[in-house]
Design an enzyme around this catalytic site. Structure first.
Site, PDB file in Angstrom:
ATOM      1  N   ARG A   1       0.812  -1.218   0.000  1.00 49.21           N
ATOM      2  CA  ARG A   1       0.000   0.000   0.000  1.00 49.21           C
ATOM      3  C   ARG A   1       0.845   1.267   0.000  1.00 49.21           C
ATOM      4  NH1 ARG A   1      -4.882  -0.258   2.985  1.00 49.21           N
ATOM      5  NH2 ARG A   1      -3.841  -2.012   3.982  1.00 49.21           N
TER       6      ARG A   1
ATOM      7  N   ARG B   1     -13.409  -1.502  -0.213  1.00 51.38           N
ATOM      8  CA  ARG B   1     -12.785  -1.231   1.088  1.00 51.38           C
ATOM      9  C   ARG B   1     -13.709  -0.463   2.035  1.00 51.38           C
ATOM     10  NH1 ARG B   1      -8.892   1.259   2.173  1.00 51.38           N
ATOM     11  NH2 ARG B   1      -7.939  -0.199   3.627  1.00 51.38           N
TER      12      ARG B   1
ATOM     13  N   CYS C   1     -26.768  -3.178  -6.553  1.00 53.10           N
ATOM     14  CA  CYS C   1     -28.068  -3.389  -5.913  1.00 53.10           C
ATOM     15  C   CYS C   1     -27.886  -3.695  -4.442  1.00 53.10           C
ATOM     16  CB  CYS C   1     -28.796  -4.512  -6.617  1.00 53.10           C
ATOM     17  SG  CYS C   1     -29.132  -4.061  -8.306  1.00 53.10           S
TER      18      CYS C   1
HETATM   19  N1  LLP Z   1       3.411  -8.872   3.515  1.00 55.99           N
HETATM   20  C1  LLP Z   1       2.472  -9.768   3.877  1.00 55.99           C
HETATM   21  C2  LLP Z   1       2.880 -11.092   4.334  1.00 55.99           C
HETATM   22  C3  LLP Z   1       1.116  -9.422   3.799  1.00 55.99           C
HETATM   23  O1  LLP Z   1       0.203 -10.310   4.151  1.00 55.99           O
HETATM   24  C4  LLP Z   1       0.747  -8.144   3.348  1.00 55.99           C
HETATM   25  C5  LLP Z   1      -0.663  -7.753   3.254  1.00 55.99           C
HETATM   26  C6  LLP Z   1       1.762  -7.254   2.967  1.00 55.99           C
HETATM   27  C7  LLP Z   1       3.086  -7.643   3.083  1.00 55.99           C
HETATM   28  C8  LLP Z   1       1.481  -5.880   2.440  1.00 55.99           C
HETATM   29  O2  LLP Z   1       0.790  -5.067   3.314  1.00 55.99           O
HETATM   30  P1  LLP Z   1       0.635  -3.500   2.988  1.00 55.99           P
HETATM   31  O3  LLP Z   1       2.000  -2.892   3.082  1.00 55.99           O
HETATM   32  O4  LLP Z   1       0.095  -3.398   1.621  1.00 55.99           O
HETATM   33  O5  LLP Z   1      -0.317  -3.021   4.009  1.00 55.99           O
HETATM   34  N2  LLP Z   1      -7.116  -5.807   1.719  1.00 55.99           N
HETATM   35  C9  LLP Z   1      -6.652  -5.083   2.890  1.00 55.99           C
HETATM   36  C10 LLP Z   1      -5.210  -5.332   3.163  1.00 55.99           C
HETATM   37  C11 LLP Z   1      -4.866  -6.791   3.281  1.00 55.99           C
HETATM   38  C12 LLP Z   1      -3.391  -6.961   3.397  1.00 55.99           C
HETATM   39  C13 LLP Z   1      -2.994  -8.378   3.363  1.00 55.99           C
HETATM   40  N3  LLP Z   1      -1.602  -8.576   3.479  1.00 55.99           N
HETATM   41  C14 LLP Z   1      -6.943  -3.599   2.692  1.00 55.99           C
HETATM   42  O6  LLP Z   1      -7.528  -3.233   1.690  1.00 55.99           O
HETATM   43  O7  LLP Z   1      -6.640  -2.795   3.563  1.00 55.99           O
END
Ligand code: LLP
Length: 463
Positions: free
Chosen positions: A323, A360, A391
């Site tokens: 992110r 989200r 819907c």
């Molecule tokens: N590494 C691992 C092992 C992870 O499981 C994740 C995210 C990341 C790195 C990266 O995380 P980031 O830096 O992107 O936060 N769908 C959710 C987020 C789920 C994240 C799952 N794992 C959302 O929209 O907030």
């Protein structure tokens, strides 16, 4: 976000008892650089541009809704992470945030590594030329086929997530005559201050092997005994959208504690430690994320200090931001279809997308902002809720936001900070056609993921 109501006056919001809204911004035409991609600006004609191209031109060429991604910003953020951590650490971009072949090439060119968590992400990475040794393969239930594919490709590491997987990967590697480099993902028992669905290091959840009760130590014992595996390190990921570094501090302390126990029991100093991703970004002006160099400094200091006190050589650190690299680089461009004022409540603004392109808000109660981008307006602010065309009454894109009171069908509005977990979590709900991702750079735009078509939908429907 603050919950104070806006000043009294004859506006829709006045009777709202409680909401996620603050006072309307002083200037609704201003674009807060905290939440918008770096090359976004409003031209003299009032139309917003990105990478030198106007949103009206983009809408005309690519249609709406569309994710618009600022390539220069993506590369700059990737590079900032790379530079911040330096040559003695590795940055693995988390592909789940958003992955496409163009993104893989940019990462490769900027010197980043890649974390994938499915066969689909792996094939995307390999097909775009990411060297296999720069790929980490994650997941709590990788199939034997996925494991075999990763081992055959010689991925740099597989992150093991369960006792079954330790045996499974070892068996597959051995039967292919290989020794696979692996890390073990542990849960360190940290409560990250984030939404429950995206917190991952407390013990009562599906990821990793708990440090508690000696399970992680047992996993290490088994991995060290198996010929098909080369155990290179310990992995921890504590959650997502985190601003507070204290969770990482506790995690690093506990991971280093395990490294010390491993040294004492086996006489082996594991060379790597991966602290995962999860660094937060600004979705609204109230969020204050840290810069990569501050994060790198803080994480490196924590690990170095912990290792010094445990009398261990400092392992090579890796991190997995997803992110924080892609999130701020894109916005979603929508066309307004209907504007429905509900007397004494708020105005519902319906756009041509919705929960199929951004789940989200519905899933995590996520907060976003929105702006009118096809023109400026001096009209009074109105409290609006931006909703989709699905819907479902929970089909909300932006729960509470101020938009100009003269907003009308045909206006273009844009929601910033949608680069991460929007296209990658998009669905075909109501047979929506998933929007394209349009990359813009120095006056040129191109679809790096094209819009889905009705033919795409029907091609899968083979009944
Ligand atoms: N590494 C691992 C092992 C992870 O499981 C994740 C995210 C990341 C790195 C990266 O995380 P980031 O830096 O992107 O936060 N769908 C959710 C987020 C789920 C994240 C799952 N794992 C959302 O929209 O907030």
């Amino acid at each position: 976000m603050s919950r104070s109501a806006h000043p009294a006056g004859p506006r829709h919001a006045d009777v709202l008892p409680e909401g996620h809204y603050s006072a309307p911004p002083a200037d609704l035409n201003a674009l807060d650089s905290k939440v918008w991609a770096r090359t976004v600006e409003r031209g003299e004609d009032g139309v917003v541009t990105v990478g030198g191209i106007s949103v009206t031109q983009l809408a005309e060429e690519y249609g709406t809704p569309a994710y618009v991604l600022d390539e220069a910003d993506f590369r700059a953020r990737a590079q900032a992470w790379r530079t911040a951590f330096g040559a003695d650490a590795d940055v693995f971009y988390a592909g789940k945030a958003f992955l496409s072949r163009a993104v893989v090439r940019w990462l490769h060119e900027e010197g980043l590594n890649l974390d994938v968590c499915s066969g689909g992400e792996l094939v995307t990475a390999l097909s775009a030329g990411m060297p296999a040794d720069r790929i980490a393969f994650h997941g709590n239930n990788k199939s034997p086929q996925e494991i075999e594919r990763a081992v055959r490709a010689d991925v740099g590491r597989i992150v093991l997530d369960s006792f079954q997987e330790i045996a499974r990967v070892a068996h597959i590697a051995q039967s292919l005559g290989k020794r696979q480099r692996v890390q073990i993902r542990i849960t360190v028992g940290v409560e990250a201050h984030t939404h429950e669905f995206i917190a991952t290091a407390h013990e009562d959840q599906k990821f990793g092997i708990p440090l508690a009760g000696g399970q992680a130590a047992e996993a290490v014992r088994r991995a060290l005994q198996l010929d098909g595996l080369e155990l290179i390190g310990i992995h921890s990921h504590i959650g997502s959208q985190i601003f507070d570094m204290s969770g990482f501090e506790v995690a690093a302390h506990r991971v280093v504690g395990l490294l010390k126990d491993i040294r004492d029991e086996h006489g082996v100093e594991l060379p790597e430690i991966d602290l995962g991703g999860g660094l937060g970004i600004a979705y609204t002006s109230d969020d204050d994320p840290r810069e990569p160099h501050e994060i790198a400094k803080s994480l490196t200091e924590i690990v170095t200090r912990e290792c010094e006190s445990a009398k261990l050589r400092t392992p090579r650190i890796s991190v997995e931001p997803g992110r924080a690299i892609v999130g701020p680089t894109a916005f979603t461009l929508y066309e307004v279809g209907t504007v429905k004022p509900l007397e004494g409540l708020r105005t519902y603004v319906s756009v041509d997308g919705g929960m199929s392109d951004n789940i989200r808000t519905a899933l995590y109660d996520a907060e976003y902002t929105v702006a009118l981008v096809s023109r400026t307006s001096d009209a009074e602010p109105m409290l609006a809720r931006v909703v989709g065309k699905h819907c479902e009454s929970g089909d909300i894109v932006v729960k509470d936001a101020f938009l100009p009171g003269d907003l009308a069908p045909g206006d273009l509005i844009a929601v910033p900070a949608t680069g991460a977990y929007c296209r990658s979590m998009a669905s075909n709900y109501n047979h929506a056609l998933r929007p394209p991702v349009v990359a813009v750079r120095e006056g040129e735009a191109r679809a790096i993921v094209r819009r889905e078509t009705e033919e795409d939908l029907l091609r899968l429907d083979v009944g």
